[in-house]
Design an enzyme around this catalytic site. Structure first.
Site, PDB file in Angstrom:
ATOM      1  N   LYS A   1     -13.749   1.871  15.875  1.00 46.68           N
ATOM      2  CA  LYS A   1     -12.458   1.135  15.858  1.00 46.68           C
ATOM      3  C   LYS A   1     -11.878   1.268  17.262  1.00 46.68           C
ATOM      4  O   LYS A   1     -11.275   0.377  17.773  1.00 46.68           O
ATOM      5  CB  LYS A   1     -11.286   1.541  14.921  1.00 46.68           C
ATOM      6  CG  LYS A   1     -11.606   0.893  13.397  1.00 46.68           C
ATOM      7  CD  LYS A   1     -10.538   1.447  12.484  1.00 46.68           C
ATOM      8  CE  LYS A   1     -10.898   1.260  11.165  1.00 46.68           C
ATOM      9  NZ  LYS A   1     -10.139   1.991   9.891  1.00 46.68           N
TER      10      LYS A   1
ATOM     11  N   PHE B   1      -3.791   4.053  14.817  1.00 45.18           N
ATOM     12  CA  PHE B   1      -4.160   4.807  13.805  1.00 45.18           C
ATOM     13  C   PHE B   1      -5.159   4.199  12.844  1.00 45.18           C
ATOM     14  O   PHE B   1      -5.272   2.879  12.722  1.00 45.18           O
ATOM     15  CB  PHE B   1      -2.803   5.098  12.995  1.00 45.18           C
ATOM     16  CG  PHE B   1      -2.013   6.207  13.483  1.00 45.18           C
ATOM     17  CD1 PHE B   1      -1.279   6.154  14.667  1.00 45.18           C
ATOM     18  CD2 PHE B   1      -1.844   7.230  12.906  1.00 45.18           C
ATOM     19  CE1 PHE B   1      -0.642   7.115  15.163  1.00 45.18           C
ATOM     20  CE2 PHE B   1      -0.915   8.252  13.270  1.00 45.18           C
ATOM     21  CZ  PHE B   1      -0.269   8.069  14.361  1.00 45.18           C
TER      22      PHE B   1
ATOM     23  N   ASN C   1       0.933  -1.290  -0.068  1.00 45.86           N
ATOM     24  CA  ASN C   1      -0.037  -0.101  -0.061  1.00 45.86           C
ATOM     25  C   ASN C   1       0.912   1.056  -0.048  1.00 45.86           C
ATOM     26  O   ASN C   1       2.061   1.157   0.160  1.00 45.86           O
ATOM     27  CB  ASN C   1      -0.744   0.011   1.105  1.00 45.86           C
ATOM     28  CG  ASN C   1      -0.200  -0.085   2.604  1.00 45.86           C
ATOM     29  OD1 ASN C   1       0.548   0.778   2.810  1.00 45.86           O
ATOM     30  ND2 ASN C   1      -0.517  -1.228   3.288  1.00 45.86           N
TER      31      ASN C   1
ATOM     32  N   LYS D   1       7.673 -17.906 -10.533  1.00 45.63           N
ATOM     33  CA  LYS D   1       7.072 -16.876 -10.957  1.00 45.63           C
ATOM     34  C   LYS D   1       5.726 -17.135 -11.800  1.00 45.63           C
ATOM     35  O   LYS D   1       5.789 -18.149 -12.624  1.00 45.63           O
ATOM     36  CB  LYS D   1       8.022 -16.028 -11.704  1.00 45.63           C
ATOM     37  CG  LYS D   1       7.416 -14.664 -12.405  1.00 45.63           C
ATOM     38  CD  LYS D   1       8.463 -14.180 -13.394  1.00 45.63           C
ATOM     39  CE  LYS D   1       7.731 -13.019 -13.872  1.00 45.63           C
ATOM     40  NZ  LYS D   1       8.466 -12.623 -15.244  1.00 45.63           N
TER      41      LYS D   1
ATOM     42  N   LYS E   1     -11.428  -2.330  18.779  1.00 48.87           N
ATOM     43  CA  LYS E   1     -10.122  -2.893  19.285  1.00 48.87           C
ATOM     44  C   LYS E   1      -9.558  -2.397  20.540  1.00 48.87           C
ATOM     45  O   LYS E   1      -8.436  -2.803  20.921  1.00 48.87           O
ATOM     46  CB  LYS E   1      -9.007  -1.997  18.306  1.00 48.87           C
ATOM     47  CG  LYS E   1      -9.458  -2.399  16.727  1.00 48.87           C
ATOM     48  CD  LYS E   1      -8.338  -2.067  15.622  1.00 48.87           C
ATOM     49  CE  LYS E   1      -8.812  -2.300  14.424  1.00 48.87           C
ATOM     50  NZ  LYS E   1      -7.657  -2.495  13.306  1.00 48.87           N
TER      51      LYS E   1
ATOM     52  N   ASP F   1      -4.329  -5.870   5.049  1.00 53.30           N
ATOM     53  CA  ASP F   1      -5.689  -6.753   5.481  1.00 53.30           C
ATOM     54  C   ASP F   1      -5.891  -7.857   4.867  1.00 53.30           C
ATOM     55  O   ASP F   1      -6.473  -8.949   5.480  1.00 53.30           O
ATOM     56  CB  ASP F   1      -7.032  -5.793   5.198  1.00 53.30           C
ATOM     57  CG  ASP F   1      -7.054  -4.566   6.338  1.00 53.30           C
ATOM     58  OD1 ASP F   1      -6.427  -4.666   7.640  1.00 53.30           O
ATOM     59  OD2 ASP F   1      -7.266  -3.321   5.687  1.00 53.30           O
TER      60      ASP F   1
HETATM   61  N1  CTP Z   1      -4.023  -2.864  12.191  1.00 50.67           N
HETATM   62  C1  CTP Z   1      -3.273  -3.985  12.614  1.00 50.67           C
HETATM   63  N2  CTP Z   1      -3.321  -5.131  12.089  1.00 50.67           N
HETATM   64  C2  CTP Z   1      -3.965  -5.313  10.777  1.00 50.67           C
HETATM   65  C3  CTP Z   1      -4.671  -4.235  10.254  1.00 50.67           C
HETATM   66  C4  CTP Z   1      -4.628  -3.257  10.964  1.00 50.67           C
HETATM   67  O1  CTP Z   1      -2.733  -3.911  13.612  1.00 50.67           O
HETATM   68  N3  CTP Z   1      -4.046  -6.521  10.181  1.00 50.67           N
HETATM   69  C5  CTP Z   1      -4.056  -1.646  12.628  1.00 50.67           C
HETATM   70  C6  CTP Z   1      -3.310  -0.640  11.949  1.00 50.67           C
HETATM   71  O2  CTP Z   1      -1.883  -0.702  12.445  1.00 50.67           O
HETATM   72  C7  CTP Z   1      -3.831   0.691  12.558  1.00 50.67           C
HETATM   73  C8  CTP Z   1      -5.112   0.112  12.834  1.00 50.67           C
HETATM   74  O3  CTP Z   1      -5.327  -1.161  13.065  1.00 50.67           O
HETATM   75  O4  CTP Z   1      -3.516   1.154  13.786  1.00 50.67           O
HETATM   76  C9  CTP Z   1      -6.038   0.570  12.022  1.00 50.67           C
HETATM   77  O5  CTP Z   1      -6.123   0.288  10.744  1.00 50.67           O
HETATM   78  P1  CTP Z   1      -7.063   0.267   9.436  1.00 50.67           P
HETATM   79  O6  CTP Z   1      -6.506  -0.076   8.155  1.00 50.67           O
HETATM   80  O7  CTP Z   1      -7.483   1.983   9.465  1.00 50.67           O
HETATM   81  O8  CTP Z   1      -8.306  -0.189  10.098  1.00 50.67           O
HETATM   82  P2  CTP Z   1      -8.772  -1.800   9.820  1.00 50.67           P
HETATM   83  O9  CTP Z   1      -8.989  -2.447  11.048  1.00 50.67           O
HETATM   84  O10 CTP Z   1      -8.074  -2.524   8.820  1.00 50.67           O
HETATM   85  O11 CTP Z   1     -10.241  -1.446   9.192  1.00 50.67           O
HETATM   86  P3  CTP Z   1     -10.910  -1.172   7.891  1.00 50.67           P
HETATM   87  O12 CTP Z   1     -10.043  -1.429   6.991  1.00 50.67           O
HETATM   88  O13 CTP Z   1     -12.072  -2.042   7.588  1.00 50.67           O
HETATM   89  O14 CTP Z   1     -11.044   0.325   7.942  1.00 50.67           O
END
Ligand code: CTP
Length: 404
Positions: A339, A325, A213, A292, A343, A282
């Site tokens: 969140k 974050f 990303n 490959k 969380k 995610d």
């Molecule tokens: N995070 C994490 N582990 C993951 C995904 C996210 O620890 N596998 C943490 C990130 O480091 C960040 C927080 O979760 O501090 C929020 O990440 P974000 O991508 O905004 O949220 P998600 O929980 O993935 O929710 P969504 O993608 O549905 O908005």
């Protein structure tokens, strides 16, 4: 407590002598460092007598006399001084010193020390009015300000060059107050171990391809540096980035979400504060191909969910303050609040990544920090400033642990 007092070459150099005394009155040890220019105005002996310490006058003379060969001890003394001080104060700071600090030029002891230290830095500029208002000087000051340097603005008045206007070294009590603020800040996180995750992760598709990303890691790296400057031990778990971490941070490099999870779980028992800026993937391919993947035609990838590290930490029995974050593109505050609860975090820092010029892959950010009792808006500013505001909250939460 120990302050390094850098004296650079301006007519106001003699005024630094009084600053030495004022700091000592407050029980602070002062190590004076003079630039070559400063020595044209005041003799090192003056400062040696006042401070009761040897004055450092150049890069290689610190450990020996003029006739001796520079030895390794003196050549690395700037590192030893950098690590032993609680603040670096420069009185007066000339336009030249400001320019060197801003550009990272390290050609003498003081400029090298500036780069090597993680302690708070306070500068008290003094110069001719035209030099002060020159765009080059103002741009350098802005850069330094963005990087967290405290600037004690010069006063208005009659200058040694015969002109009147801004450029006169600030009054000593203002300089000492700024130094004391710097010293207080340097201790705020003393004794704390801050675990910070930063950057993106990479999820392998095959040996040459991956999913990732836009995260640059800048927010996490700024937090790591800012936490070090407040006296914390910093454990930085970083996904792939092109950034150089602040000296003093203990860095674990990882690639995938799972590696980040393992590293975080391993370091967690040592941490008292956890800040998760990383943009963790995610989803990851269910299986990474061994070879490959050939270009044969359209294909589809089966993705599976990664483990949510933050949720896993927060739901385990723990004593740490946890700050997450969140990157959102819609219903920003509402989603962030969800969140925070789901969380079970102590705070969440949310940024609206749909806005141009802030957030991902930028030096700037605009965020809202949400705790269980407060909502703090941080309008668009540098990531360094955002890091300061996040740490302010970490300090407050640490003092009054929140029930989650
Ligand atoms: N995070 C994490 N582990 C993951 C995904 C996210 O620890 N596998 C943490 C990130 O480091 C960040 C927080 O979760 O501090 C929020 O990440 P974000 O991508 O905004 O949220 P998600 O929980 O993935 O929710 P969504 O993608 O549905 O908005």
């Amino acid at each position: 407590m120990k302050v390094a007092l850098g004296v650079s070459g301006g007519i106001a150099a003699y005024k630094a002598a009084e600053v030495v005394r004022l700091l000592q009155d407050r029980g602070i040890r002062v190590q004076v460092i003079m630039t070559q220019g400063a020595q044209q105005f005041v003799r090192p002996l003056t400062f040696a007598a006042l401070s009761g310490e040897k004055v450092i006058t150049d890069m290689f003379a610190a450990g020996g006399d003029e006739n001796s060969q520079p030895n390794i001890d003196s050549a690395i003394e700037h590192i030893a001084v950098a690590q032993s001080i609680d603040a670096l104060l420069v009185v007066p700071a000339t336009a030249d010193i400001l320019a060197k600090f801003a550009q990272g030029i390290a050609n003498d002891f003081l400029t090298t020390l500036y780069l090597a230290t993680t302690a708070p830095v306070v500068v008290a500029p003094a110069m001719n009015v035209n030099m002060w208002s020159h765009p080059a000087t103002q741009a350098n000051l802005e850069l330094l300000r963005q990087r967290g340097v405290r600037i004690v603005a010069p006063g208005d008045g009659y200058l040694a060059c015969g002109m009147t206007g801004p450029g006169r070294l600030a009054e000593n009590d203002l300089i000492v107050a700024a130094a004391m603020e710097g010293l207080a800040a340097s201790q705020e996180l003393a004794g704390e171990t801050v675990l910070i995750t930063a950057g993106p992760t990479r999820e392998r598709i095959d040996p040459v391809r991956y999913l990732t990303n836009r995260s640059s890691g800048r927010m996490g790296y700024a937090l790591a540096e800012a936490a070090l400057r407040r006296g914390a031990r910093v454990l930085l778990v970083s996904g792939p980035t092109s950034l150089t971490p602040a000296g003093g941070a203990e860095v674990t490099r990882v690639e995938s979400a799972e590696q980040m999870r393992q590293a975080v779980l391993k370091l967690l028992p040592e941490a008292t504060i956890v800040i998760k800026t990383a943009a963790v993937a995610d989803f990851r391919p269910q299986r990474a191909a061994e070879q490959k993947i050939k270009r044969k035609g359209a294909m589809s990838l089966e993705l599976e969910l990664t483990t949510d590290i933050l949720a896993e930490l927060a739901h385990s029995k723990r004593s740490q303050i946890i700050i997450g974050f969140a990157a959102e593109t819609e219903n920003v505050l509402e989603n962030a609040r969800k969140k925070l609860m789901s969380k079970s975090l102590d705070a969440i820092v949310v940024n609206d990544v749909s806005r141009e010029g802030v957030g991902f892959d930028s030096d700037r950010n605009a965020v809202t920090i949400i705790t269980h009792s407060e909502v703090i808006e941080v309008p668009e500013t540098t990531k360094w400033e955002v890091a300061q505001r996040v740490l302010d909250q970490a300090v407050r939460l640490r003092k009054v642990p929140q029930a989650t």
